[in-house]
Write a protein that holds these residues in place. Structure first.
Motif, PDB file in Angstrom:
ATOM      1  N   VAL A  11       6.297  -6.250   3.608  1.00 37.28           N
ATOM      2  CA  VAL A  11       5.799  -4.937   4.062  1.00 37.28           C
ATOM      3  C   VAL A  11       4.461  -4.660   3.256  1.00 37.28           C
ATOM      4  O   VAL A  11       4.158  -4.948   2.183  1.00 37.28           O
ATOM      5  CB  VAL A  11       6.692  -3.854   3.650  1.00 37.28           C
ATOM      6  CG1 VAL A  11       6.532  -2.408   3.929  1.00 37.28           C
ATOM      7  CG2 VAL A  11       8.234  -4.118   4.214  1.00 37.28           C
ATOM      8  N   VAL A  12       3.499  -4.264   4.272  1.00 35.65           N
ATOM      9  CA  VAL A  12       2.172  -3.974   4.024  1.00 35.65           C
ATOM     10  C   VAL A  12       2.121  -2.513   3.886  1.00 35.65           C
ATOM     11  O   VAL A  12       1.766  -2.082   5.083  1.00 35.65           O
ATOM     12  CB  VAL A  12       1.322  -4.905   4.779  1.00 35.65           C
ATOM     13  CG1 VAL A  12      -0.277  -4.453   3.983  1.00 35.65           C
ATOM     14  CG2 VAL A  12       1.243  -6.301   4.388  1.00 35.65           C
ATOM     15  N   ASP A  13       1.962  -1.854   2.979  1.00 33.70           N
ATOM     16  CA  ASP A  13       1.832  -0.269   2.825  1.00 33.70           C
ATOM     17  C   ASP A  13       0.480   0.073   3.116  1.00 33.70           C
ATOM     18  O   ASP A  13      -0.608  -0.543   2.547  1.00 33.70           O
ATOM     19  CB  ASP A  13       2.486   0.369   1.493  1.00 33.70           C
ATOM     20  CG  ASP A  13       3.925   0.028   1.465  1.00 33.70           C
ATOM     21  OD1 ASP A  13       4.717   0.404   2.272  1.00 33.70           O
ATOM     22  OD2 ASP A  13       4.243  -0.599   0.503  1.00 33.70           O
ATOM     23  N   ASP A  14       0.363   1.140   3.772  1.00 35.17           N
ATOM     24  CA  ASP A  14      -0.937   2.100   3.878  1.00 35.17           C
ATOM     25  C   ASP A  14      -0.899   3.160   3.078  1.00 35.17           C
ATOM     26  O   ASP A  14      -0.069   4.160   3.302  1.00 35.17           O
ATOM     27  CB  ASP A  14      -0.946   2.506   5.409  1.00 35.17           C
ATOM     28  CG  ASP A  14      -2.377   3.093   5.736  1.00 35.17           C
ATOM     29  OD1 ASP A  14      -3.089   3.359   4.445  1.00 35.17           O
ATOM     30  OD2 ASP A  14      -2.587   3.732   6.821  1.00 35.17           O
ATOM     31  N   PRO A  15      -1.481   3.025   1.906  1.00 34.21           N
ATOM     32  CA  PRO A  15      -1.708   4.240   0.966  1.00 34.21           C
ATOM     33  C   PRO A  15      -1.960   5.715   1.532  1.00 34.21           C
ATOM     34  O   PRO A  15      -1.552   6.591   1.049  1.00 34.21           O
ATOM     35  CB  PRO A  15      -2.625   3.833  -0.279  1.00 34.21           C
ATOM     36  CG  PRO A  15      -2.760   2.559  -0.081  1.00 34.21           C
ATOM     37  CD  PRO A  15      -2.609   2.214   1.348  1.00 34.21           C
ATOM     38  N   ALA A  16      -2.695   5.537   2.660  1.00 34.17           N
ATOM     39  CA  ALA A  16      -2.949   6.921   3.530  1.00 34.17           C
ATOM     40  C   ALA A  16      -1.884   7.352   4.322  1.00 34.17           C
ATOM     41  O   ALA A  16      -2.384   8.453   5.104  1.00 34.17           O
ATOM     42  CB  ALA A  16      -4.327   6.587   4.264  1.00 34.17           C
ATOM     43  N   GLU A  17      -0.891   6.570   4.730  1.00 37.82           N
ATOM     44  CA  GLU A  17       0.040   7.062   5.517  1.00 37.82           C
ATOM     45  C   GLU A  17       0.656   8.329   4.864  1.00 37.82           C
ATOM     46  O   GLU A  17       1.051   8.497   3.843  1.00 37.82           O
ATOM     47  CB  GLU A  17       1.124   5.876   5.517  1.00 37.82           C
ATOM     48  CG  GLU A  17       2.091   5.981   6.717  1.00 37.82           C
ATOM     49  CD  GLU A  17       2.837   4.969   6.899  1.00 37.82           C
ATOM     50  OE1 GLU A  17       2.665   4.023   7.565  1.00 37.82           O
ATOM     51  OE2 GLU A  17       4.111   4.643   6.214  1.00 37.82           O
ATOM     52  N   PRO A  18       1.149   9.239   5.999  1.00 39.30           N
ATOM     53  CA  PRO A  18       1.772  10.428   5.234  1.00 39.30           C
ATOM     54  C   PRO A  18       3.048  10.265   4.622  1.00 39.30           C
ATOM     55  O   PRO A  18       3.747   9.172   5.138  1.00 39.30           O
ATOM     56  CB  PRO A  18       1.853  11.319   6.610  1.00 39.30           C
ATOM     57  CG  PRO A  18       1.383  10.620   7.823  1.00 39.30           C
ATOM     58  CD  PRO A  18       0.931   9.184   7.325  1.00 39.30           C
ATOM     59  N   GLN A  19       3.425  11.157   3.704  1.00 39.03           N
ATOM     60  CA  GLN A  19       4.619  11.154   2.949  1.00 39.03           C
ATOM     61  C   GLN A  19       5.775  11.795   4.045  1.00 39.03           C
ATOM     62  O   GLN A  19       5.088  12.373   5.121  1.00 39.03           O
ATOM     63  CB  GLN A  19       4.660  11.785   1.869  1.00 39.03           C
ATOM     64  CG  GLN A  19       3.898  11.326   0.698  1.00 39.03           C
ATOM     65  CD  GLN A  19       4.249  10.005   0.076  1.00 39.03           C
ATOM     66  OE1 GLN A  19       5.490   9.830  -0.389  1.00 39.03           O
ATOM     67  NE2 GLN A  19       3.362   8.840   0.333  1.00 39.03           N
ATOM     68  N   GLY A  20       6.961  11.384   3.740  1.00 34.37           N
ATOM     69  CA  GLY A  20       8.007  12.070   4.394  1.00 34.37           C
ATOM     70  C   GLY A  20       8.163  11.569   5.948  1.00 34.37           C
ATOM     71  O   GLY A  20       8.819  12.323   6.739  1.00 34.37           O
ATOM     72  N   ILE A  21       7.942  10.403   6.030  1.00 36.00           N
ATOM     73  CA  ILE A  21       8.462   9.800   7.549  1.00 36.00           C
ATOM     74  C   ILE A  21       9.853   9.724   7.545  1.00 36.00           C
ATOM     75  O   ILE A  21      10.462   9.923   8.690  1.00 36.00           O
ATOM     76  CB  ILE A  21       7.776   8.295   7.772  1.00 36.00           C
ATOM     77  CG1 ILE A  21       6.219   8.798   7.817  1.00 36.00           C
ATOM     78  CG2 ILE A  21       8.081   7.690   8.890  1.00 36.00           C
ATOM     79  CD1 ILE A  21       5.352   7.429   7.851  1.00 36.00           C
TER      80      ILE A  21
END
Ligand SMILES: [Cu+2]
Length: 480
Positions: A173-183
């Protein structure tokens, strides 16, 4: 933005997201949470990070035969990464470097292919092109930048059908730190199957002979993160996010959860441009899907909710006389259903590739008669070991027409690059997204657009029914 054909509940949720604050709970009402044991039964191992730099994940990884317990009370000598199925979860941020000090303790040569990652050709794990096979007792250091957020996986690219079906695969898994929380509350779900006898021994990799190869071998036992029918302990109505990876050698995972819709927010190459809703989505071999869903108990039933594998007809009677099978259970904590906060807006711009000026390439997936009376699979009538490679120029966009001339579906995979599906049998997909694997249906036609970037080298493409690729349905493109 989301398309207009979402069901009304999601439409309302999204409208609310734009106009009111994020949480619908009263000020003193505790925020609903999943039970503490939520996804414990699906827990993945995490490797030791040897590097203090927060932007580098550096690990040791060993492939070896290890005894694992799949069927209760039996021992299975499986092929494993670091001793268990699946291999450890490799998780890092987009832009991080991944360094893997890999050791081969198998009785056979191997390599690791980093499926879906846009990395240099000499890290891609294709023996004879990017690297030499790693012989038993040998080692290899992989090192590359993780360029794109999303869900990927790793597996051998040597004697692939046998090595993958014996248990060699792991999630990335490659995370995007800018992705919104709460998905949603996340579960990484590596789906597979394995051929195991009642006494725990694996079926031979050549079971069924040529016919087994032609059909594509499926295991008799379904696995989720290496376990049989594990349980997720959930609060009803609370949104979950499932990162699903199909690591099976041949099996298509068509999924259904009674009374629950799957909202597919992304796939192979991270988030899609918009979400799509399905009651029974299909994840093809090697494909990934990013779902959000809000499971609830079925009316009139107090028991756990089963996630079902639904027989999928991938041609030639592959669904005949087969029944749904349970993949996992969702057990609810008995509390009243929670109301999930609105799904955050997930915008992803997927720029449309230029079909008009793309170089056309025609690829027929073929079944070829060999002179000795046996058969080989191939592309344009030629098995991989006799094929000339294709050519591509750096920066070139190509339009590949992949025509299936055989009575079986083929999940078509291109190494090293994302592509866009232009259409399948003339029908354009509803949602634009990046793929590295897409299905070519029986006697059907997939048209895809790929823009080759600045990473020269020899790149592979093949059917990801691994019995088919090993039998010759594979080719190479030289990018220079
Ligand atoms: Cu195939």
């Amino acid at each position: 933005m989301y398309s207009a054909d979402l069901p009304s509940w999601l439409g309302i949720v999204l409208l609310l997201a734009g106009s009111v604050s994020a949480c619908g709970a009263e000020p003193n009402e505790p925020v609903a949470e999943q039970p503490a044991s939520f996804a414990d039964e699906l827990e993945l191992r995490v490797p030791v990070d040897l590097n203090p730099d927060p932007n580098v994940l550096e690990i040791n990884l060993e492939a070896r035969v290890s005894n694992v317990e799949l069927l209760a009370g039996t021992t299975t000598p499986a092929w494993t990464y670091d001793g268990a199925i699946p291999g450890p979860l490799l998780r890092a941020k987009v832009g991080d470097r991944l360094i893997v000090h890999f050791k081969n303790a198998l009785p056979e040569a191997t390599t690791i292919h980093w499926h879906g990652l846009r990395i240099p050709a000499n890290q891609d794990g294709v023996p004879g092109h990017g690297q030499a096979p790693i012989e038993p007792g040998g080692s290899f250091d992989y090192s590359f930048i993780l360029p794109d957020a999303g869900t990927y996986w790793y597996h051998p690219h040597f004697d692939s059908a046998a090595q993958v079906s014996n248990g060699l695969y792991g999630p990335i898994v490659v995370d995007d730190p800018a992705e919104p929380q709460g998905i949603g509350d996340e579960v990484v779900m590596m789906l597979s199957d394995i051929g195991v006898r009642a006494d725990g021994r694996l079926f031979p990799n050549d079971a069924g002979g040529d016919l087994g190869t032609l059909f594509g071998r499926e295991g008799n036992v379904l696995l989720v993160n290496g376990r049989i029918a594990p349980t997720i302990f959930a609060r009803a109505g609370l949104r979950q996010r499932w990162r699903v990876i199909n690591a099976a050698q041949s099996r298509y995972f068509q999924l259904a959860l009674p009374g629950t819709s799957f909202v597919r927010i992304g796939g192979d190459g991270g988030l899609a441009e918009s979400a799509e809703v399905s009651s029974s989505p299909v994840v093809v071999p090697a494909g990934r899907a990013d779902f959000v869903l809000e499971p609830r108990p079925q009316a009139g039933s107090s028991g756990p909710l089963p996630l079902l594998w639904i027989p999928y007809d991938r041609g030639f009677g592959t669904a005949y006389a087969r029944e749904p099978e349970t993949v996992l259970h969702i057990d609810f904590d008995g509390q009243a259903p929670a109301v999930s906060p609105p799904l955050p807006e997930l915008t992803r711009d997927v720029p449309e590739l230029d079909a008009e000026h793309a170089t056309p390439v025609a690829l027929d997936l073929t079944l070829n008669d060999a002179s000795d009376g046996s058969f080989a699979l191939g592309i344009n009538g030629v098995p991989s070991w006799q094929a000339q490679h294709l050519m591509a120029r750096l920066g070139e966009t190509q339009l590949w027409t992949v025509r299936n001339t055989i009575e079986w579906d083929h999940p078509f995979h291109l190494h090293g690059f994302f592509f866009q599906v232009l259409d399948v049998n003339g029908v354009a997909p509803k949602v634009r997204e990046w793929h590295d694997t897409a299905n070519v249906p029986v006697n059907g036609e997939l048209r895809l657009l790929v823009k080759f970037d600045e990473r020269p080298g020899m790149w592979m493409f093949h059917c990801h029914i691994l019995d088919h690729s090993d039998a010759g349905m594979m080719g190479m493109v030289l990018l220079q």
